[in-house]
Structure formats: structure tokens, C-alpha cells
Design an enzyme around this catalytic site. Structure first.
Site, mmCIF file in Angstrom:
data_model
loop_
_atom_site.group_PDB
_atom_site.id
_atom_site.type_symbol
_atom_site.label_atom_id
_atom_site.label_comp_id
_atom_site.label_asym_id
_atom_site.label_seq_id
_atom_site.Cartn_x
_atom_site.Cartn_y
_atom_site.Cartn_z
ATOM 1 N N ALA A 24 0.877 4.437 -1.629
ATOM 2 C CA ALA A 24 0.536 5.854 -1.792
ATOM 3 C C ALA A 24 0.714 6.597 -0.457
ATOM 4 C CB ALA A 24 -0.901 5.986 -2.282
ATOM 5 N N CYS B 199 -1.634 3.458 11.349
ATOM 6 C CA CYS B 199 -1.678 4.753 12.036
ATOM 7 C C CYS B 199 -2.897 4.783 12.964
ATOM 8 C CB CYS B 199 -1.717 5.902 11.048
ATOM 9 S SG CYS B 199 -3.069 5.814 9.861
ATOM 10 N N CYS C 1 0.888 -1.179 0.000
ATOM 11 C CA CYS C 1 0.000 0.000 0.000
ATOM 12 C C CYS C 1 0.922 1.225 0.000
ATOM 13 C CB CYS C 1 -0.931 -0.002 1.200
ATOM 14 S SG CYS C 1 -1.941 -1.490 1.340
ATOM 15 N N ASP D 128 1.666 -1.095 4.970
ATOM 16 C CA ASP D 128 1.080 0.025 5.722
ATOM 17 C C ASP D 128 -0.421 -0.043 5.485
ATOM 18 O OD1 ASP D 128 0.509 2.295 7.096
ATOM 19 O OD2 ASP D 128 1.474 3.682 5.697
ATOM 20 N N ASP E 222 -5.233 -5.251 -6.426
ATOM 21 C CA ASP E 222 -5.793 -5.474 -5.108
ATOM 22 C C ASP E 222 -4.789 -6.275 -4.293
ATOM 23 O OD1 ASP E 222 -7.259 -5.894 -2.862
ATOM 24 O OD2 ASP E 222 -8.990 -6.810 -3.872
ATOM 25 N N GLY F 200 3.811 7.524 -1.644
ATOM 26 C CA GLY F 200 5.152 7.266 -2.141
ATOM 27 C C GLY F 200 6.278 7.674 -1.223
ATOM 28 N N GLY F 201 5.997 8.145 -0.009
ATOM 29 C CA GLY F 201 7.065 8.551 0.904
ATOM 30 C C GLY F 201 7.914 7.375 1.365
#
Length: 636
Positions: free
Chosen positions: A382, A505, A380, A448, A431, A384-385
Site C-alpha cells: 500500500a 523511511c 507491504c 518496504d 500477515d 501501490g506506487g
């Protein structure tokens, strides 16, 4: 014009207790007096008036002749023999000037030097004039307190040593009496404080008062100051419940009131606040809620593919940015305090020298510890960090598969990878739950997982009210599917890897320890140390649930403790590619624990069609009957 008085050398004046005379007034006095008076002043100072000389004779060399005693006494008609002590003459003595003091003579010439009058303690009867030409002997212009001071001065000066000693003793007695009074006040202070504490002791409101408040909340906003004080009082009682509680009141009543007040004060839903009260102790819960009201510091990550942190910091400082290193645990992070330019639009940012990234987002990549020339999956990815940080640590070697299920979010991933100069990444839109079937055999996988966002409330305050039980369970169900897919995508026989890092998170146990414990039961993996020196240990028991003891190696990060977004990190090591026997029969990506919502049952249809659907299929009979039905109209 004449020379002016130097203000820096002007001595202090004032009728103080110890001041016997004033110096320097003669110079200023000469400006305001007419020449005649100035001459009289000068002559009187030089030889002294005849009426002020001693009765026995005058000074040698003085001007004028001696006058008889009777004439002198007659000249002082205002005094009598009873106050002869007051008639002591003043001794005039000419001294060398310490500074540039000047006097004007009767001829208007400037003379150096000054006359210092050594008067007796009672003072002289000569008229004193202040700097502005006003007579100080005129009692009409004196304040009442000055008159009283002048009256007390001769009396004190005329006292003997015995009298002064008696006065000193009286002063000491007065000081002791004042100290005793202060001691009595100090002794009374604790009693008064105790009385105040008794009056301010927290009391639970009755049900009627709570109902009235609820009615008022509908029409008027609540008084936050009153609610905050009630929260503090309730907390004090709960911390020492056995001593401070009211008789006949249970702990649950205090907790219910506290939850209600905190929900109103911090704008949380009752469901979320109940969950948080189960996770945190009460004092820590208040700190967590307060920390969520303050935004986290802005942090950036240096892109070492293009620059060094030292050079980047110097370039940003030259542009008016106030920054510091993020901490000893990070070699690339910088924290931004304030800036005169937008951080996301500097030439350094556009050139790809740094990435705006939260401090907590650096931790999962550090726990993954990617090595050069490895094959890594970011399931996952996005925006991109983390993907660019992995490429940075790998020095653009090996291969990174950056996957995300949202095509819209992949646009930002592609833009950031181009800007930061990442050349070893492949972007895919699949997916994650079907990923082992698409491609596998990775050395390391970073997951993540999407979550409820209860750790980033400071960024998204809407989480306070828009999450419920179904949202938490739905996220947990998706996370269990993704973590099994991530484990299946890793090659346990990898020489350098075989690791999976799972992070969210969120602070919810259902999304963190519960999911990790599920993966330990369903796959051949074990938990290993994350390699992070700070952070709190994960839960091994929560309410009535017991998790695997190795969950102590997981790490939790909180905004009130580490000043970063709430985060959870767990690191797995896969030791076998085989799937346990209990899981072979079922599909590998469908967990059997949580189902978010039951499917609705179909309603029964009326007539023979419903009976035919429920019976086993009979294609031959159906075909025969249908042909006969079609042929009948033609026969008729």
C-alpha cells in the site's frame, strides 16, 4: 501661436563651474517679456549699447554715434577706475543655429539664428533673465551658496598659473591627509572588532537562569530569537572546544544545553533529539533539522505503460504546470515546481498517465531491478506506487503478488492498479510474517517495512514528539520478523532472481543496520550493491555496536543532502534455501533478540483451587470426587 522649442534639443543650463553662458534662453524669454523690452533686448544684442562699447571707438557698421570717453565713464557711475579690469566689453558674434532656434524681433516677427555672447571670465553686467522671466542678477532671490560661488568665481579666474599650481598642491595634500585618516580608521577596525568578539563570547547560563527560563516557558512562549542565537554560539564553541570553552565547564554541559535549546526551538522530544545527535555530527544535525521544516518537492512518475515522459511533460506544460526532469538517475520522474491546476485531478492523472510518488520511493524498485516474466512479491504494497512501478518495468508480464495486512489500505492499491492499467498483479490481504507458509518460491521480494517515520518528518510533524524508546524497539522487532519471512519466500535457485530489497523511511540505526545485521546472521544471504550511484554508505559501527563490514553497500538518503525523504535501502542475495543449524529448533519467524514488554505475572489465588491448579492434573480423582459431591445431597 509660433513654433515651440524642441525639448530634445534644449541644451543643459545651470551655473556650473565651467559654464560661461546659457544658450537657448532667448527663445523662452521672448514669451514672457513685453514687446518693448523684447525690442530693446534685440537692439542691444545687435549693435550693443553705447555705454558698453570700448573707449577707443566702436565696431564698424554698428548703429549710433560714438560717445566721448567722459560721457561713457559718467554713464557708468557705479564703477571706478580701480575696477577697470571688470569693464572689459563683451564681444557679440552671430553664429549659425545648430537647431531650430528662433528669436522674436521688435516687430514680433520670427527670425532664425541666435546670438552667442562670448563674455569674459568675469561675466557681463547685462541683466540675465531665466526661462520664467525672473532676473538672475537680483541677489535677493539667490541662495547663500550661489552667492558664495559667484564671489569665488572671479577670484579663481583671476589667479595666475603659479597660484593654481599652489592650489593643486594644497588639494593633493588634503587628499593625502584624508587617506591617512582612513588608514588609521582601518587599523583601528580590527581592534574594535576584537573587542566586540570578546564582549559577545558565548557563556553558559547558570542553573538558576535555566530554572527561571523553565518557569517562564510555562506561562509565556519562549523567545525563539534568543534561543537561536544561543544555539549558534554554542555550536561555535563546540567546534573549537579547546580554545573557546569556559574554564571549569565540560563538554557534556554544552551538549546538554544545546539539546535543550534545539528541542525548544525545533519542537522535538528529548528522546528523539538524543537519538539524532548520536547519528549526525552537530553541523549536519542542524541542516537535517532545518530540512525537516521545509516540505520536499512534489514529484510524479510517468506511467510508461500508457505514455512517454516527453509527451506527458508537454501536456502538463500546456495546462500551466512548471516542471523539470527529476534527475539523471531517473528516466520516468518529473519534479513539479508550481501549477495552475491541481496535479491530482488533471485529465492525464485520471487517465493513468502518471502517479504522484516521492522521489525516494522510486529508489527501492530501481534497486530491485525486476525482469520480465518473473514472480515478484511486494510484501507491504500500500498504496501501490512501488507495485505499479514494478509492473511498468516488467511491461505487464510475469506475476506480481501485492500483499498488505491492512484491508482498508488495499482499496487504494486496487484503485491505482486499475487507473494505471496494471494487469499482471494479484492483490492479497495476509500477515507478512506468515507469508512463507502461504506461498513461496518468488524470484524477487520487495519489503518496504513499517517503521517509525523519522525520515518523513516534513510530511508528519507529529513524529517529533510522539515516538519513544518502546516505539522504536517495537518497530525493530516487527521488521526482524518480516525480513526473515521475506528471505524465506525467495527461491535461491531462481535463474534470474534470488534477491531481496529491504527499505524503510527511517533514519534510526535500530531499524536499519541493526535489522540487516540480524538477517545476515540468521539466514544464508549476503549483501550486494544496490546499483544506485548516489547516497551515503550505511554504518558499520555505531556507538558500542559493530556490524558486518558489507553494510557499506547499503545506502542512506537524507533530506538535507539529497532533497528527498529520509530513506534506507539494502539489497540481499540469497545463496541457499537451507536454514542455518542454530535456527532450526526455533520457529523461523520469531527472533530471539528484542522483546518489547515483559508479560505480567499472574497473581496467586487463595484457597485450595490455586493449589490444585499448580499440581499436576489428576482427571480420574477429580471426576470421582465430583461424582461423590453430586450424590451426597440426594442421599441425605
Amino acid at each position: 501661436m509660433g513654433r515651440k522649442l524642441d525639448p530634445t534639443r534644449k541644451e543643459k543650463r545651470g551655473p556650473g563651474r565651467k559654464a560661461r553662458k546659457q544658450r537657448g534662453a532667448e527663445v523662452e524669454l521672448a514669451r514672457f517679456l513685453p514687446p518693448g523690452k523684447a525690442a530693446k533686448r534685440r537692439l542691444g544684442a545687435g549693435s550693443g549699447p553705447a555705454g558698453r562699447r570700448p573707449l577707443g571707438g566702436g565696431r564698424g557698421g554698428g548703429g549710433g554715434e560714438r560717445e566721448p570717453a567722459g560721457q561713457t565713464a559718467h554713464g557708468r557711475s557705479g564703477f571706478s577706475d580701480g575696477n577697470s579690469k571688470w569693464l572689459a566689453p563683451a564681444k557679440a558674434k552671430k553664429t549659425q543655429p545648430k537647431g531650430n532656434h528662433v528669436e522674436l524681433s521688435s516687430d514680433g516677427e520670427v527670425e532664425e539664428g541666435s546670438w552667442e555672447m562670448e563674455e569674459e571670465e568675469d561675466g557681463s553686467s547685462e541683466e540675465m533673465v531665466d526661462d520664467y522671466g525672473a532676473s538672475s542678477s537680483e541677489e535677493e532671490e539667490l541662495l547663500p551658496i550661489e552667492k558664495a560661488a559667484l564671489k569665488q568665481k572671479p577670484d579663481r579666474e583671476g589667479l595666475s598659473e603659479d597660484d593654481s599650481e599652489e592650489e593643486d598642491e594644497e588639494e593633493e595634500e588634503a587628499e593625502e591627509a584624508s587617506k591617512q585618516k582612513m588608514g588609521q580608521k582601518e587599523e583601528e577596525g580590527p581592534d574594535l572588532q576584537l573587542n566586540l568578539d570578546i564582549d559577545e563570547q558565548f557563556k553558559l547560563p547558570t542553573s538558576e537562569e535555566i530554572e527561571k527560563e523553565d518557569i517562564l516557558f510555562i506561562s509565556e512562549p519562549p523567545d525563539l530569537h534568543v534561543i537561536h542565537q544561543r544555539i549558534q554560539g554554542n555550536m561555535e564553541v563546540l567546534q573549537d572546544f579547546g580554545v573557546k570553552r569556559e574554564e571549569g565547564r565540560s563538554r557534556q554541559e554544552y551538549l546538554a544545553l544545546l539539546r535543550r535549546d534545539m528541542a525548544a526551538y525545533y519542537s522535538y522530544s528529548d528522546f528523539l533529539l538524543t537519538k539524532l545527535m548520536d547519528i549526525f555530527p552537530l553541523p549536519e544535525l542542524i541542516k537535517f533539522l532545518e530540512a525537516n521544516e521545509v516540505p520536499r518537492p512534489v514529484t510524479i512518475r510517468t506511467n510508461t505503460l500508457k505514455t512517454r515522459r516527453r509527451d506527458l511533460a508537454q501536456a502538463l506544460i500546456n495546462r500551466g504546470v512548471n516542471l523539470d526532469p527529476l534527475g539523471k538517475w531517473s528516466k520516468t520522474g518529473l519534479v513539479i515546481y508550481d501549477s495552475t491546476v491541481p496535479i491530482g485531478a488533471t485529465p492525464e492523472y485520471l487517465a493513468g498517465h502518471y502517479m504522484l510518488q516521492g522521489a525516494s520511493s522510486l529508489l527501492p524498485v530501481m534497486a530491485l531491478a525486476p525482469q520480465e516474466n518473473e514472480r515478484i512479491l511486494d510484501m507491504c504494497c500500500a498504496p501501490g506506487g512501488k507495485t505499479s512501478y514494478i509492473a511498468q518495468l516488467m511491461k505487464n508480464t510475469g506475476m506480481i503478488l501485492a500483499n498488505d495486512s491492512s484491508a482498508e489500505r488495499l482499496r487504494s492499491v486496487v484503485g491505482n492498479l486499475h487507473r494505471l492499467g496494471v494487469t499482471n498483479a494479484v492483490v492479497s490481504n495476509c500477515d507478512g510474517r506468515q507469508f512463507p507458509k502461504v506461498l513461496g518460491g518468488f524470484d524477487r521480494v520487495l519489503l518496504d517495512a513499517p517503521c517509525s517515520g523519522t525520515g518523513v518528518i516534513s510530511k508528519d510533524p507529529a513524529v517529533k514528539t510522539n515516538k519513544d524508546e518502546q516505539d522504536i524497539l517495537r518497530c525493530a522487532h516487527l521488521q526482524k520478523e518480516l525480513i526473515l519471512s521475506a528471505i524465506d519466500s525467495v527461491n535461491a535457485a531462481s535463474e534470474t532472481g534470488g534477491y531481496i530489497v529491504y527499505c524503510t523511511c527511517s533514519v534510526m540505526v535500530e531499524e536499519n543496520e541493526w535489522v540487516v545485521d540480524y538477517a545476515l546472521k540468521k539466514r544464508n544471504v549476503r549483501l550486494v550493491a544496490t546499483g544506485l550511484d548516489f547516497g551515503k554508505e550505511g554504518f558499520t559501527r555505531f556507538k558500542d555496536r559493530r556490524f558486518h563490514p558489507s553494510l557499506k553497500s547499503t545506502r542512506r538518503f537524507y533530506p538535507h543532502t539529497h532533497n528527498m525523504d529520509g530513506f534506507f535501502i539494502a539489497k540481499f542475495k540469497k545463496f541457499s534455501n537451507a536454514i542455518p543449524q542454530a535456527q532450526k529448533a526455533a520457529p523461523s519467524t520469531v527472533p530471539d533478540t528484542i522483546i518489547s514488554e515483559p508479560l505480567p505475572k499472574k497473581k496467586k489465588l487463595e484457597g485450595s483451587k490455586a493449589d490444585e491448579e499448580q499440581k499436576p492434573p489428576q482427571p480420574a480423582l477429580k471426576k470421582k470426587h465430583s461424582l461423590q459431591a453430586r450424590k451426597r445431597p440426594f442421599k441425605s
